[in-house]
Design a protein around this motif. Structure first.
Motif, PDB file in Angstrom:
ATOM      1  N   ASP A  54       0.823  -1.211   0.000  1.00 19.22           N
ATOM      2  CA  ASP A  54       0.000   0.000   0.000  1.00 19.22           C
ATOM      3  C   ASP A  54       0.859   1.265   0.000  1.00 19.22           C
ATOM      4  N   SER A  73      -0.541   4.786  -0.821  1.00 25.62           N
ATOM      5  CA  SER A  73      -1.533   5.418   0.051  1.00 25.62           C
ATOM      6  C   SER A  73      -1.168   6.877   0.302  1.00 25.62           C
ATOM      7  N   ALA A  74      -2.146   7.753   0.137  1.00 25.36           N
ATOM      8  CA  ALA A  74      -1.927   9.185   0.381  1.00 25.36           C
ATOM      9  C   ALA A  74      -1.534   9.449   1.833  1.00 25.36           C
ATOM     10  N   ALA A  75      -1.914   8.557   2.741  1.00 23.52           N
ATOM     11  CA  ALA A  75      -1.593   8.743   4.158  1.00 23.52           C
ATOM     12  C   ALA A  75      -0.095   8.632   4.435  1.00 23.52           C
ATOM     13  N   CYS A  76       0.655   8.007   3.537  1.00 23.33           N
ATOM     14  CA  CYS A  76       2.106   7.892   3.723  1.00 23.33           C
ATOM     15  C   CYS A  76       2.826   9.213   3.465  1.00 23.33           C
ATOM     16  N   CYS A  79       6.564   2.470   4.192  1.00 22.97           N
ATOM     17  CA  CYS A  79       5.199   2.813   4.585  1.00 22.97           C
ATOM     18  C   CYS A  79       4.245   2.056   3.675  1.00 22.97           C
ATOM     19  N   GLY A  80       3.129   1.592   4.248  1.00 21.19           N
ATOM     20  CA  GLY A  80       2.124   0.882   3.460  1.00 21.19           C
ATOM     21  C   GLY A  80       2.151  -0.625   3.634  1.00 21.19           C
ATOM     22  N   ASN A 105       1.312  -4.273   5.670  1.00 19.19           N
ATOM     23  CA  ASN A 105       0.102  -4.805   6.295  1.00 19.19           C
ATOM     24  C   ASN A 105      -0.005  -4.326   7.743  1.00 19.19           C
ATOM     25  N   GLU A 114      -3.023   3.211  10.136  1.00 24.78           N
ATOM     26  CA  GLU A 114      -3.281   2.670   8.801  1.00 24.78           C
ATOM     27  C   GLU A 114      -3.017   3.730   7.747  1.00 24.78           C
ATOM     28  N   PRO A 115      -2.091   3.443   6.831  1.00 26.31           N
ATOM     29  CA  PRO A 115      -1.325   2.211   6.689  1.00 26.31           C
ATOM     30  C   PRO A 115      -0.228   2.128   7.744  1.00 26.31           C
ATOM     31  N   THR A 165       3.673   1.321   9.096  1.00 24.25           N
ATOM     32  CA  THR A 165       5.049   1.583   8.670  1.00 24.25           C
ATOM     33  C   THR A 165       5.949   0.525   9.290  1.00 24.25           C
ATOM     34  N   ILE A 203       0.647   9.733  10.713  1.00 22.28           N
ATOM     35  CA  ILE A 203      -0.453   8.825  10.386  1.00 22.28           C
ATOM     36  C   ILE A 203      -1.209   8.618  11.700  1.00 22.28           C
TER      37      ILE A 203
END
Length: 153
Positions: A26, A29-32, A69-70, A72, A106-107, A109, A134
């Motif tokens: 992942d 993911s924009a969250a990273c 980052c991303g 599981n 989530e996600p 790291t 995050i």
């Protein structure tokens, strides 16, 4: 360290200015992004190096710390969980490489590091502020927390 890192899907380079790191599932993911922008230029004496994939970082030459980052998100576990500056990390002690994964974010790291080459306390303290970018949705629960749970009557 290389054998364990390669087994984890990472190839660390000692001579090249760019570190070859396999991206996490992942990684897009924009969250990273906010976390990646907040990474420190150094962890201890290890300087940040360029990597060849999204949402990854490496410090040291050869690499002493590798971040992705991303990965599981860890579920409930009996593995050791520590809190450093408000960030929970699940620790899997390998030989020689340890895997440290954020818990409740989530996600997630992941950090790969050899505690014989760099202090895990230094790594986690230096990466706490970026990891906190995050938001946490859950926290580690320890044995002492379980003793205080309400009981049914």
């Amino acid at each position: 360290m290389l054998a364990a890192a390669a087994a984890a899907g990472l190839v660390l380079s000692g001579c090249s200015p760019v570190v070859d790191v396999a991206p996490a599932k992942d990684a897009a993911s924009a969250a990273c992004a906010p976390m990646m922008l907040a990474l420190p230029d150094a962890i201890g004496e290890a300087r940040l190096r360029k990597t060849n994939s999204q949402a990854t970082a490496a410090w040291g030459d050869p690499s002493l710390v590798v971040l992705r980052c991303g990965v599981n998100v860890p579920g409930p576990t009996t593995d050791r969980c520590v809190t450093v500056n408000g960030v929970d990390w699940v620790i899997k002690e390998g030989s020689p490489v340890w895997t440290l994964t954020t818990f409740g974010r989530e996600p997630a790291t992941e950090i790969l590091m050899d505690p014989d080459k760099i202090s895990s306390a230094t790594v986690l303290a230096d990466l706490a502020v970026p990891a906190a970018k995050i938001a946490a949705t859950r926290n580690c629960v320890g044995q002492e927390d379980l003793q205080n749970l309400p009981t049914s009557k």
